[in-house]
Design a protein around this motif. Structure first.
Motif, short mmCIF file in Angstrom:
data_model
loop_
_atom_site.label_atom_id
_atom_site.label_comp_id
_atom_site.label_asym_id
_atom_site.label_seq_id
_atom_site.Cartn_x
_atom_site.Cartn_y
_atom_site.Cartn_z
N ASP A 1 1.29 -1.47 -0.43
CA ASP A 1 -0.30 0.16 0.14
C ASP A 1 0.92 0.90 -0.13
OD1 ASP A 1 -2.47 -2.06 0.38
OD2 ASP A 1 -2.69 -1.31 2.53
N SER A 2 2.36 0.85 1.12
CA SER A 2 2.75 2.36 0.93
C SER A 2 3.72 2.65 -0.21
CB SER A 2 3.82 2.27 1.71
OG SER A 2 5.06 2.97 1.93
N PHE A 3 3.99 1.31 -1.23
CA PHE A 3 4.73 1.57 -2.48
C PHE A 3 3.34 2.33 -2.80
CE2 PHE A 3 5.46 -0.44 -6.41
CZ PHE A 3 7.08 0.50 -6.43
N GLU A 4 2.44 1.73 -3.20
CA GLU A 4 1.28 1.92 -4.47
C GLU A 4 0.96 3.67 -4.46
OE1 GLU A 4 -2.73 0.33 -6.44
OE2 GLU A 4 -2.56 0.53 -4.42
N ALA A 5 1.22 4.08 -3.31
CA ALA A 5 0.96 5.46 -2.93
C ALA A 5 2.06 6.79 -3.35
CB ALA A 5 0.59 5.93 -1.34
N ILE A 6 3.31 6.43 -2.92
CA ILE A 6 4.35 6.86 -3.71
C ILE A 6 5.07 6.85 -5.23
CG2 ILE A 6 6.71 6.54 -3.81
CD1 ILE A 6 6.92 6.18 -0.62
N SER A 7 4.13 5.59 -5.50
CA SER A 7 4.07 5.17 -7.69
C SER A 7 3.11 6.70 -7.83
CB SER A 7 3.93 3.62 -7.53
OG SER A 7 3.68 3.29 -8.62
N ASN A 8 2.58 6.36 -7.28
CA ASN A 8 1.36 7.12 -7.93
C ASN A 8 1.96 8.65 -7.54
OD1 ASN A 8 -0.94 5.23 -8.56
ND2 ASN A 8 -1.97 5.44 -6.77
N LYS A 9 2.48 9.13 -6.58
CA LYS A 9 2.77 10.10 -6.02
C LYS A 9 3.95 10.74 -7.05
CE LYS A 9 3.37 13.30 -2.12
NZ LYS A 9 3.18 13.40 -0.85
N LEU A 10 4.04 9.73 -7.44
CA LEU A 10 5.34 10.30 -8.49
C LEU A 10 4.49 9.89 -10.11
CD1 LEU A 10 8.73 8.20 -6.63
CD2 LEU A 10 7.96 10.91 -7.01
N LYS A 11 3.64 9.28 -10.16
CA LYS A 11 3.01 9.41 -11.31
C LYS A 11 3.56 8.42 -12.68
CE LYS A 11 0.70 13.99 -11.76
NZ LYS A 11 1.04 14.25 -10.69
N MET A 12 4.26 7.78 -11.30
CA MET A 12 4.52 5.92 -12.40
C MET A 12 3.94 5.25 -12.74
SD MET A 12 7.81 6.26 -11.36
CE MET A 12 9.44 7.51 -10.62
N ASP A 13 4.27 5.26 -13.97
CA ASP A 13 3.14 4.08 -15.21
C ASP A 13 3.28 2.89 -15.02
OD1 ASP A 13 5.08 4.01 -16.51
OD2 ASP A 13 4.22 5.46 -18.28
N ASP A 14 4.25 1.77 -14.60
CA ASP A 14 4.31 0.48 -14.86
C ASP A 14 4.55 0.02 -13.69
OD1 ASP A 14 6.76 1.59 -13.66
OD2 ASP A 14 8.83 0.77 -15.05
N ASP A 15 4.39 0.30 -12.19
CA ASP A 15 4.19 -0.85 -11.34
C ASP A 15 3.04 -1.67 -11.30
OD1 ASP A 15 6.93 0.16 -10.64
OD2 ASP A 15 5.79 2.20 -9.84
N LYS A 16 2.19 -1.40 -12.08
CA LYS A 16 0.52 -2.03 -11.76
C LYS A 16 0.06 -3.26 -11.27
CE LYS A 16 -4.21 -2.28 -13.23
NZ LYS A 16 -5.52 -2.50 -14.53
N THR A 17 1.32 -4.09 -12.12
CA THR A 17 2.24 -5.30 -11.72
C THR A 17 2.53 -5.73 -11.31
OG1 THR A 17 2.07 -5.86 -14.75
CG2 THR A 17 2.79 -7.39 -13.20
N LEU A 18 3.59 -5.83 -10.59
CA LEU A 18 4.14 -5.59 -9.65
C LEU A 18 3.00 -5.70 -8.55
CD1 LEU A 18 6.73 -6.53 -8.03
CD2 LEU A 18 7.19 -3.58 -7.67
N ILE A 19 2.57 -4.44 -8.07
CA ILE A 19 1.68 -4.22 -7.01
C ILE A 19 0.84 -5.62 -6.74
CG2 ILE A 19 -0.06 -2.43 -5.78
CD1 ILE A 19 1.59 -0.29 -7.00
N GLU A 20 0.05 -5.96 -8.41
CA GLU A 20 -0.77 -6.80 -8.08
C GLU A 20 -0.49 -8.15 -7.68
OE1 GLU A 20 -2.85 -6.33 -12.43
OE2 GLU A 20 -4.56 -5.20 -11.38
N ASP A 21 0.08 -8.67 -8.77
CA ASP A 21 1.56 -9.91 -7.96
C ASP A 21 1.58 -9.25 -6.03
OD1 ASP A 21 0.72 -10.33 -10.55
OD2 ASP A 21 2.81 -10.65 -11.02
N CYS A 22 1.72 -8.43 -5.71
CA CYS A 22 2.57 -9.15 -4.69
C CYS A 22 1.23 -9.61 -3.74
CB CYS A 22 3.21 -7.60 -4.00
SG CYS A 22 4.69 -7.35 -5.02
N ARG A 23 0.17 -8.30 -3.83
CA ARG A 23 -0.91 -8.63 -3.24
C ARG A 23 -1.55 -9.95 -3.75
NH1 ARG A 23 -3.11 -2.95 -4.22
NH2 ARG A 23 -1.81 -1.49 -2.82
N LYS A 24 -1.40 -10.68 -4.73
CA LYS A 24 -2.27 -12.07 -5.08
C LYS A 24 -1.29 -13.56 -4.98
CE LYS A 24 -1.30 -13.44 -9.15
NZ LYS A 24 -1.78 -13.91 -10.05
N PHE A 25 0.23 -12.48 -4.04
CA PHE A 25 0.37 -14.01 -4.23
C PHE A 25 1.47 -14.25 -2.26
CE2 PHE A 25 2.38 -13.75 -8.16
CZ PHE A 25 2.70 -15.50 -8.71
N TYR A 26 1.08 -12.40 -1.77
CA TYR A 26 1.07 -12.81 0.10
C TYR A 26 -0.10 -12.96 0.16
CZ TYR A 26 4.45 -9.41 -1.25
OH TYR A 26 6.07 -8.20 -0.43
#
Length: 255
Positions: free
Chosen positions: A193-218
């Motif tokens: 969640d923390s990483f997603e908030a920072i990614s959104n704040k910095l307007k990064m556009d290539d983190d969706k898969t990593l975020i989804e996979d971490c939540r899924k596999f955790y």
């Protein structure tokens, strides 16, 4: 063409003037072995010298870095000219020195943010690792929440941690160097969640898969650990619960 010029300000601190003088003696790249040895000798002597006019101030560091940063990103300069000034400010409760450390990483590749050659890492080392890079970034962000340089430090370090946690899929989920436990998962999900908030704040556009996979596999790994005796291994759990993981075969594990 020489990478830097010698039109230094007349009021430059002697420690900076001497460093620049050494740099001007050599090309920036493609030095011969004797040249590298000679430069190392000169820089070693410079690092041992005590200067009567003291260390540069933080504004002086910004001015020098902006003009000569191509010859400043090295352990000699960081340890001798930067760290003492930053440390004085830090010990007085300031954050301007830390902000300068993060500023030094502007324009660097992601790998530099997690490298032991990073000015932030060197500062942490000089303080016996009492504070990690993320902790130092948090100190800045507590007072300056939109400081992009500090946000990027957190972003790249946290991204590396997330990637590392799932790079052994389908063998399991890691928390640091060890396999995650059931009790680890809530904090690991919070870190996503923390990483997603920072990614959104910095307007990064290539983190969706990593975020989804971490939540899924955790979440999947937590459920697997709760009923581990019903499955051969985590891969068996993923297959039997129709949780896709094929993309990770190419990164670590091969059928």
């Amino acid at each position: 063409m020489h990478p830097i010029t010698d039109d230094k300000p007349k009021t430059m601190k002697q420690i900076l003037a001497d460093y620049l003088e050494i740099c001007l003696k050599f090309r920036k790249e493609y030095l011969s072995k004797p040249e590298r040895k000679q430069r190392h000798i000169l820089l070693t002597e410079w690092a041992k010298t005590q200067y009567a006019d003291g260390n540069p101030t933080i504004p002086e560091l910004y001015e020098f870095w902006d003009k000569y940063k191509e010859v400043c990103y090295n352990k000699f300069f960081i340890e001798k000219a930067i760290i003492p000034t930053v440390n004085d400010d830090f010990q007085s409760g300031g954050i301007e020195g830390l902000k300068f450390l993060f500023y030094c990483l502007r324009g660097k590749d992601a790998i530099e943010y997690i490298s032991t050659t990073s000015p932030v890492f060197i500062f942490s080392n000089e303080n016996n690792y009492k504070y990690g890079s993320v902790q130092l970034a948090d100190m800045v962000l507590e007072k300056d929440p939109n400081n992009e340089d500090a946000l990027k430090v957190k972003y790249f370090i946290e991204k590396e941690h997330l990637w590392n946690s799932i790079h052994e899929i389908p063998l399991g989920v890691l928390n640091g160097m060890n396999g995650a436990s059931i009790s680890d998962i809530p904090d690991m999900l919070s870190s996503v969640d923390s990483f997603e908030a920072i990614s959104n704040k910095l307007k990064m556009d290539d983190d969706k898969t990593l975020i989804e996979d971490c939540r899924k596999f955790y979440n999947a790994y937590r459920e697997y650990l709760k009923q581990q005796n019903q499955y051969n291994n985590f891969e068996d759990y993923l297959i039997r619960n129709n949780i896709p993981f094929e993309r990770y075969y190419s990164t670590f594990y091969f059928k």
